[in-house]
Every structure is written in structure tokens, then in C-alpha cells.
Design a protein around this motif. Structure first.
Motif, PDB file in Angstrom:
ATOM      1  N   VAL A  46      16.623  51.063  76.694  1.00  0.00           N
ATOM      2  CA  VAL A  46      15.793  51.348  75.292  1.00  0.00           C
ATOM      3  C   VAL A  46      16.424  52.200  74.319  1.00  0.00           C
ATOM      4  O   VAL A  46      16.233  51.949  73.098  1.00  0.00           O
ATOM      5  CB  VAL A  46      14.468  51.865  76.004  1.00  0.00           C
ATOM      6  CG1 VAL A  46      13.596  52.335  74.843  1.00  0.00           C
ATOM      7  CG2 VAL A  46      13.838  51.070  76.953  1.00  0.00           C
ATOM      8  N   GLY A  47      17.262  53.068  74.569  1.00  0.00           N
ATOM      9  CA  GLY A  47      17.672  54.291  73.765  1.00  0.00           C
ATOM     10  C   GLY A  47      19.138  53.845  73.054  1.00  0.00           C
ATOM     11  O   GLY A  47      19.572  54.427  72.364  1.00  0.00           O
ATOM     12  N   GLY A  48      19.737  52.842  73.984  1.00  0.00           N
ATOM     13  CA  GLY A  48      21.175  52.712  73.784  1.00  0.00           C
ATOM     14  C   GLY A  48      21.620  52.355  72.460  1.00  0.00           C
ATOM     15  O   GLY A  48      22.447  52.404  72.018  1.00  0.00           O
ATOM     16  N   GLY A  49      20.366  51.588  71.770  1.00  0.00           N
ATOM     17  CA  GLY A  49      20.889  51.130  70.368  1.00  0.00           C
ATOM     18  C   GLY A  49      20.855  52.230  69.347  1.00  0.00           C
ATOM     19  O   GLY A  49      21.374  51.900  68.113  1.00  0.00           O
ATOM     20  N   ASP A  50      20.623  53.436  69.484  1.00  0.00           N
ATOM     21  CA  ASP A  50      20.212  54.528  68.558  1.00  0.00           C
ATOM     22  C   ASP A  50      21.435  55.293  68.250  1.00  0.00           C
ATOM     23  O   ASP A  50      21.497  55.924  67.172  1.00  0.00           O
ATOM     24  CB  ASP A  50      18.994  55.340  69.060  1.00  0.00           C
ATOM     25  CG  ASP A  50      17.802  54.829  69.278  1.00  0.00           C
ATOM     26  OD1 ASP A  50      17.691  53.633  68.770  1.00  0.00           O
ATOM     27  OD2 ASP A  50      16.970  55.519  69.966  1.00  0.00           O
ATOM     28  N   GLY A  51      22.509  54.962  69.130  1.00  0.00           N
ATOM     29  CA  GLY A  51      23.811  55.524  68.659  1.00  0.00           C
ATOM     30  C   GLY A  51      23.916  57.155  69.123  1.00  0.00           C
ATOM     31  O   GLY A  51      24.490  57.872  68.308  1.00  0.00           O
ATOM     32  N   ALA A  52      23.309  57.366  69.991  1.00  0.00           N
ATOM     33  CA  ALA A  52      23.184  59.108  70.410  1.00  0.00           C
ATOM     34  C   ALA A  52      24.455  59.210  71.021  1.00  0.00           C
ATOM     35  O   ALA A  52      25.223  58.491  71.698  1.00  0.00           O
ATOM     36  CB  ALA A  52      21.884  59.293  71.582  1.00  0.00           C
ATOM     37  N   GLU A  53      24.963  60.426  70.764  1.00  0.00           N
ATOM     38  CA  GLU A  53      26.195  61.121  71.304  1.00  0.00           C
ATOM     39  C   GLU A  53      25.766  61.597  72.744  1.00  0.00           C
ATOM     40  O   GLU A  53      25.106  62.528  72.864  1.00  0.00           O
ATOM     41  CB  GLU A  53      26.716  62.097  70.640  1.00  0.00           C
ATOM     42  CG  GLU A  53      27.939  62.654  71.105  1.00  0.00           C
ATOM     43  CD  GLU A  53      28.684  63.797  70.319  1.00  0.00           C
ATOM     44  OE1 GLU A  53      28.256  63.893  69.100  1.00  0.00           O
ATOM     45  OE2 GLU A  53      29.490  64.451  70.868  1.00  0.00           O
ATOM     46  N   ALA A  54      26.637  61.128  73.752  1.00  0.00           N
ATOM     47  CA  ALA A  54      26.307  61.450  75.208  1.00  0.00           C
ATOM     48  C   ALA A  54      27.000  62.574  75.413  1.00  0.00           C
ATOM     49  O   ALA A  54      28.177  62.865  75.176  1.00  0.00           O
ATOM     50  CB  ALA A  54      26.526  60.427  76.116  1.00  0.00           C
ATOM     51  N   MET A  55      26.297  63.639  76.252  1.00  0.00           N
ATOM     52  CA  MET A  55      27.075  64.993  76.561  1.00  0.00           C
ATOM     53  C   MET A  55      26.194  65.246  77.847  1.00  0.00           C
ATOM     54  O   MET A  55      25.348  65.293  78.251  1.00  0.00           O
ATOM     55  CB  MET A  55      26.760  66.066  75.784  1.00  0.00           C
ATOM     56  CG  MET A  55      27.665  66.082  74.324  1.00  0.00           C
ATOM     57  SD  MET A  55      27.363  67.692  73.579  1.00  0.00           S
ATOM     58  CE  MET A  55      27.443  67.104  71.854  1.00  0.00           C
TER      59      MET A  55
END
Ligand code: ATP
Ligand code: ZN
Ligand code: MG
Length: 302
Positions: A46-55
Motif C-alpha cells: 500500500v505504501g511502497g509507491g510513495d518513495g519513503a526512505e526506510a530506516m
């Protein structure tokens, strides 16, 4: 007399949660973890397309950052600190003697540089602040951490060490409030897609003391916190399984988070309580995952 077996006891009996002797501190079975992993993959889709930076931060954070955060002003009752033995050989002797006779051996422990993380987003703000200005387009982060809160309870949905998956957004007021609204809509859809009964309600954090009452009222009056609720241990009082928090420019000011144009960043965070979501699934569909509705299994495991 209440002869009903509690949900917690049924979870123990099924082996999904593993007793440790401390309320709110449990082991998890492979099956329980598999449900959390599957739900996290749904979050990713669901959220993967938003381009969030994972940490990913460990469940302990820099004590200095924790102090700056002001957590002890608002929630002293929930905090957990890490203390260690820092003494000499002589001190060690008296420590062991103390333990032997059953006295309080912890009194001599000294504070370390680490405190337990109270919410997944706490280590993020100082990290982003150190990097300099935030893009005018805003910034988005994907976090997950074990969090500690000193709130021992027999309610399996209120644990002392639990995982929070979070998305954190920084930018203009419009940008971060749009972010929060879109996750409120997505959250409802996601829970429906796994057969869970949801409502959304306004909420407040458990600010400590009499001054805290006013802060809680203010938070409600300004619509700063919403929760997505699902029945777990009670239908009358459903449990918060997600929260949607708008911090206005409070964290931006505190941490010196600035946008490229020099304005203070507004921030918002959306948190998934991963254990609570798993427990909601077990409560709703039963303790045997193989017997869950086919659509639910398909959504989670393809
Ligand atoms: P509550 O009102 O139930 O105490 P909260 O407002 O303290 O929840 P948040 O601080 O917004 O919760 O934390 C984000 C999410 O983490 C919550 O929506 C919930 O799903 C989960 N969570 C919070 N506290 C616990 C806990 N003690 N055990 C398990 N999950 C928790
Ligand atoms: Zn947060
Ligand atoms: Mg709470």
C-alpha cells in the motif's frame, strides 16, 4: 465467579504468545510472527509507491535525544531507562551480597547513554535534523521498531515491548495533513481487506498529571490525534490499532527541522501497532490461521 477463559490465556494455550512471568512481556510463536510479516508486506504494497526512505533503529535510543524530546515532561510514567553496573571489584562484592540476601541490588546501577525507544519515530527527528534542510517537496520515512512503555497489563493488546511500524512525513502543513488523511483512508481499506471491523475516532495521548489534562484536551480540540479502532478484548471499548498524529510545527521547532525556504517543517506520523493488528486478526478470525476466511488468507499470503 467469572469462569470465562481470558483471551490472553487462550493465546498462551494456543502457543501464539509465550508467557515470561511479566505482564505485557511475551514471546511470540512462529505463527504469530508470520501474521505480522504478512501484514507488513501488505503495508509495503500500500505504501511502497510513495518513495519513503526506510530506516530501522534498534529498540534503544540516544539518551540525549530522548531528553531533548521532552518525553519526561509528558509521559514520565511510561519511560524505561537502561542502567548498568559500572562499579569496582569491591562494588561487585557488595552487589552480589545484596542479591544473595534479597536486598534491592538495582539501586547501585548507573544510567547509560541509552533509553528504551518509546515510539518508533523518536530517533528519526534528530537524525533528519543533522542532515540539513528538508526538500521543498517534503520528506517521507518508513520506520519499524520495538517500543517500550511501562504499562503492565493483563490485556494482551497492552504490552510493554511491542512493535510499531510508522510512516513519518515532514513538509508544509498542507503536505503533512494530506499525508495523514490519505493514511486514514488507506488504513480503513486495509483493515477491511483483511476482514476487520473498524471505526476511526479522535484521541489524545495520556499526558501525565493535572497539566497533562489540559494538553490532552488541547490535542482533542485541535484534532491532532486520530485512532483506528478494532475490537480485540472488548467490543464496547475497541482497541487502537493505528494512530494518525499531526504534530503541527512542534517537532520541527524542537529539532530545528527546516524546509528549503527556511520555514519550520510541520510533521505527522502514522503508526501501525503490529501486535495489536495480529491480535485483532486472531480475535476476529480465530486462533487457527488455516481456518481463516479464504479472502483474508489470500490478501495476506497471496
Ligand atoms: P492507547 O491509547 O491504547 O494507549 P496510544 O495512543 O498510546 O494507544 P500511540 O502512542 O499512538 O498509541 O502508538 C501507536 C500505536 O502503537 C497504537 O495505535 C497502537 O496500535 C500501538 N500501541 C501503543 N501502545 C501499545 C501497547 N502498550 N501495546 C501494544 N501496542 C501498542
Ligand atoms: Zn510517531
Ligand atoms: Mg498509550
Amino acid at each position: 465467579m467469572d469462569m470465562q477463559v481470558s483471551f490472553l490465556d487462550r493465546l498462551f494455550d494456543a502457543g501464539l504468545l509465550i508467557e515470561t512471568g511479566v505482564d505485557g512481556l511475551y514471546g511470540r510463536s512462529g505463527q504469530f510472527e508470520d501474521v505480522i510479516a504478512a501484514f507488513e508486506r501488505l503495508i509495503d504494497r500500500v505504501g511502497g509507491g510513495d518513495g519513503a526512505e526506510a530506516m530501522r533503529f534498534p529498540p534503544g535510543m540516544n539518551r540525549e535525544f530522548f531528553e531533548t524530546s521532552g518525553y519526561m515532561k509528558s509521559f514520565p510514567q511510561l519511560a524505561g531507562t537502561v542502567h548498568s553496573f559500572c562499579g569496582s571489584e569491591l562494588d561487585h562484592m557488595s552487589l552480589l551480597k545484596c542479591m544473595e540476601v534479597g536486598d534491592d541490588w538495582t539501586a547501585g546501577q548507573e544510567a547509560t547513554d541509552i533509553v528504551l525507544t518509546p515510539a518508533a519515530c523518536y530517533p528519526l527527528y534528530p537524525t533528519v535534523a543533522r542532515r540539513g534542510k528538508i526538500s521543498a517537496k517534503g520528506a517521507l520515512y518508513d520506520l519499524q521498531s520495538y517500543c517500550f512503555r511501562h504499562e503492565p497489563s493483563k490485556d494482551p493488546a497492552r504490552q510493554q515491548l511491542f512493535r510499531m511500524r510508522e510512516y513519518v512525513c515532514m513538509g508544509t502543513q498542507q503536505h503533512v495533513t494530506d499525508f495523514r488523511q490519505s493514511w486514514m483512508d488507506r488504513g480503513v481499506e486495509m483493515m477491511k481487506s483483511v476482514g476487520l471491523d473498524v471505526t476511526i475516532d479522535i484521541a489524545n495521548d495520556p499526558f501525565f498529571g493535572r497539566a497533562g489534562k489540559m494538553m490532552a484536551n488541547n490535542q482533542r480540540d485541535q484534532n491532532l490525534k486520530f485512532e483506528l479502532l478494532i475490537p480485540i478484548t472488548s467490543t464496547a471499548n475497541p482497541t487502537a490499532c493505528m494512530s494518525f498524529n499531526y504534530h503541527q510545527d512542534a517537532f520541527g521547532t524542537k529539532w530545528g527541522l527546516n524546509l528549503e525556504d527556511g520555514s519550520v517543517a510541520h510533521t505527522a506520523c502514522v503508526g501501525f501497532g503490529l501486535e495489536r493488528i495480529a491480535l485483532a486478526l486472531f480475535h476476529t478470525h480465530g486462533l487457527d490461521v488455516k481456518a481463516w476466511p479464504q479472502e483474508v488468507r489470500a490478501t495476506l499470503w497471496g
